[in-house]
Every structure is written in C-alpha cells, then in structure tokens.
Design a protein around this motif. Structure first.
Motif, mmCIF file in Angstrom:
data_model
loop_
_atom_site.group_PDB
_atom_site.id
_atom_site.type_symbol
_atom_site.label_atom_id
_atom_site.label_comp_id
_atom_site.label_asym_id
_atom_site.label_seq_id
_atom_site.Cartn_x
_atom_site.Cartn_y
_atom_site.Cartn_z
ATOM 1 N N GLY A 128 7.120 6.314 -2.516
ATOM 2 C CA GLY A 128 8.148 5.218 -3.436
ATOM 3 C C GLY A 128 7.840 4.092 -2.981
ATOM 4 O O GLY A 128 8.015 3.104 -3.893
ATOM 5 N N SER A 129 7.560 3.624 -1.793
ATOM 6 C CA SER A 129 7.179 2.201 -1.190
ATOM 7 C C SER A 129 6.635 2.116 -0.009
ATOM 8 O O SER A 129 6.148 3.194 0.575
ATOM 9 C CB SER A 129 8.942 1.615 -0.795
ATOM 10 O OG SER A 129 9.393 2.394 0.215
ATOM 11 N N HIS A 130 6.320 0.957 0.421
ATOM 12 C CA HIS A 130 5.579 0.941 1.788
ATOM 13 C C HIS A 130 6.278 1.496 2.877
ATOM 14 O O HIS A 130 5.504 2.188 3.605
ATOM 15 C CB HIS A 130 5.311 -0.710 1.908
ATOM 16 C CG HIS A 130 5.441 -0.959 3.522
ATOM 17 N ND1 HIS A 130 3.729 -0.640 3.906
ATOM 18 C CD2 HIS A 130 5.839 -1.339 4.440
ATOM 19 C CE1 HIS A 130 3.926 -1.001 5.323
ATOM 20 N NE2 HIS A 130 4.997 -1.375 5.543
ATOM 21 N N ASP A 131 7.585 1.345 2.795
ATOM 22 C CA ASP A 131 8.415 1.890 3.978
ATOM 23 C C ASP A 131 8.200 3.489 3.883
ATOM 24 O O ASP A 131 8.140 4.251 4.969
ATOM 25 C CB ASP A 131 9.691 1.435 4.057
ATOM 26 C CG ASP A 131 9.965 -0.106 4.481
ATOM 27 O OD1 ASP A 131 8.827 -0.659 5.433
ATOM 28 O OD2 ASP A 131 10.909 -0.676 4.112
ATOM 29 N N GLU A 132 8.595 3.972 2.900
ATOM 30 C CA GLU A 132 8.447 5.268 2.630
ATOM 31 C C GLU A 132 7.194 6.072 3.053
ATOM 32 O O GLU A 132 7.088 7.002 3.722
ATOM 33 C CB GLU A 132 8.797 5.844 1.190
ATOM 34 C CG GLU A 132 10.329 5.574 0.991
ATOM 35 C CD GLU A 132 10.693 5.864 -0.512
ATOM 36 O OE1 GLU A 132 9.932 6.703 -1.175
ATOM 37 O OE2 GLU A 132 11.921 5.857 -0.906
ATOM 38 N N PHE A 133 6.149 5.274 2.479
ATOM 39 C CA PHE A 133 4.683 5.850 2.887
ATOM 40 C C PHE A 133 4.296 5.997 4.282
ATOM 41 O O PHE A 133 3.695 6.787 4.891
ATOM 42 C CB PHE A 133 3.656 5.238 1.887
ATOM 43 C CG PHE A 133 2.072 5.941 2.129
ATOM 44 C CD1 PHE A 133 2.026 7.209 1.948
ATOM 45 C CD2 PHE A 133 1.110 4.976 1.932
ATOM 46 C CE1 PHE A 133 0.850 7.751 2.084
ATOM 47 C CE2 PHE A 133 0.073 5.338 2.174
ATOM 48 C CZ PHE A 133 -0.359 7.058 2.466
ATOM 49 N N SER A 134 4.545 4.910 4.805
ATOM 50 C CA SER A 134 4.365 4.296 6.355
ATOM 51 C C SER A 134 4.972 5.380 7.113
ATOM 52 O O SER A 134 4.485 6.055 8.154
ATOM 53 C CB SER A 134 4.561 2.959 6.544
ATOM 54 O OG SER A 134 3.743 2.105 6.270
ATOM 55 N N GLN A 135 6.219 5.721 6.998
ATOM 56 C CA GLN A 135 7.013 6.506 7.821
ATOM 57 C C GLN A 135 6.746 7.901 7.346
ATOM 58 O O GLN A 135 6.557 8.957 8.237
ATOM 59 C CB GLN A 135 8.421 6.360 7.314
ATOM 60 C CG GLN A 135 9.119 5.201 7.698
ATOM 61 C CD GLN A 135 9.086 5.078 9.316
ATOM 62 O OE1 GLN A 135 9.601 5.851 10.120
ATOM 63 N NE2 GLN A 135 8.435 3.999 9.655
#
Length: 190
Positions: A134-141
């Motif tokens: 859904g977002s950079h943060d979501e994918f990175s985490q």
C-alpha cells in the motif's frame, strides 16, 4: 503500451548489479594494496575504474573470484539486496500497476527462484504473510518481516525492522533518475 514486467525487473537487476559491483570494491584486488594476493608489478584483470562495457570476456569471467559458480548464500544475499533496494525506492503512494507488479514479482520469485528449496520456502512464507504494498512504509516493513522469517528459519540474527530505512535508504541518484517508473506523475493505469 506498457513494458513487460519481467523485462523491467531484469533491467532493474542489471542496474542493481552494476551498483553492487561499483560499491563492493573490497572484493576487487588493487595493485597498490600490499595485502593483495597479486604479485608486485602485476595489474589485476578487473578494476573498478574499468567500465563494464569495456572489459574483455576473461576480465568479466575472472572478476576476482577464485571459486566456482554462485553459492546459494551469495544468491540469497544478492536477492535480498535487490528486494530491499526496490522497497527503498518504492513510492509512498504507488500506482495500481506498481502494486500489481510487486505482488507479481514476489509470486514469480516463489516459482522461478534458482534454488528450489528456497523458492518453496518463500512460497510458504508469502502464503502465511501476504504481500503488503500500500505504501513505501508498508512494503519496506513487510519485506523486513519476511526477511526475518527466513533468517529465523536459517538460524540467523533478525534485523530490527524499525531501522529498515536507515539500513536500506533510497539510492542516491541525480535528478530522481532512480525513481520507479509509474510514479504519480507517470500513472499509466488510469
């Protein structure tokens, strides 16, 4: 007409490979390094100053590596480097196509990864932990979490996911040349 997602992945892998090769200079012998195994007055076949496209075939094949083919561990490290670099470049507001491409990439890796045991394990991991894009943060985490799942299964140390952006920051490229295709300004999915 949009490009083939596999072709885009391969192009990205080539760019990551060049970046890794440029930045991992400690693996390349230097003629001025006294700890080098090269005889005095002998120039190495491969140096960082020689652009890839100008190297001779034997220079490419003998890139400072004394052993044979790539090991499972080398492949794993390179794959995680690529995936974390992709996640670092992933936009805060991805397009539908970017979300679809990342999910497809994870599915493709779970089927086509050169190590069957690793591919099967990754398939299980993503089945239990569906891809979050859904977002950079979501994918990175999400990626950090699944990397830690794999590390635990191998008896390796886990990485603190709150530090993922510090470890895998965005590539430093001039004029946003490293931005993923299909950012909000170039959304071809509408």
């Amino acid at each position: 007409m949009s490009e083939n997602p596999v072709q885009l992945v391969l192009q990205g892998l080539c760019k990551v490979s060049d970046c890794i090769q440029t930045n991992l200079s400690r693996f390349f012998p230097r003629p001025d390094d006294p700890s080098s195994s090269l005889p005095r007055n002998k120039t190495p076949l491969l140096t960082l100053s020689t652009p890839t496209h100008l190297r001779q075939p034997d220079q490419i094949l003998n890139k400072g590596k004394s052993s044979g083919p790539t090991t499972k561990e080398d492949l794993g490290r390179a794959t995680w480097t690529f995936l974390h670099t992709l996640a670092a470049q992933y936009p805060d507001k991805p397009t539908r196509q970017q979300k679809k491409d990342v999910k497809e990439l994870m599915e493709i890796l779970s089927r086509m990864y050169p190590c069957k045991e690793c591919a099967d394990h990754f398939k299980e991991v993503i089945r239990a932990n569906p891809v979050v894009v859904g977002s950079h943060d979501e994918f990175s985490q999400w990626l950090c979490h699944v990397h830690n799942v794999v590390n635990r299964s191998l008896g390796k140390v886990v990485f603190p996911c709150e530090r993922v952006d510090a470890r895998w920051g965005k590539l430093e490229c001039e004029q946003r040349a490293c931005d993923l295709q299909g950012t909000a300004a170039m959304d071809f999915t509408k």
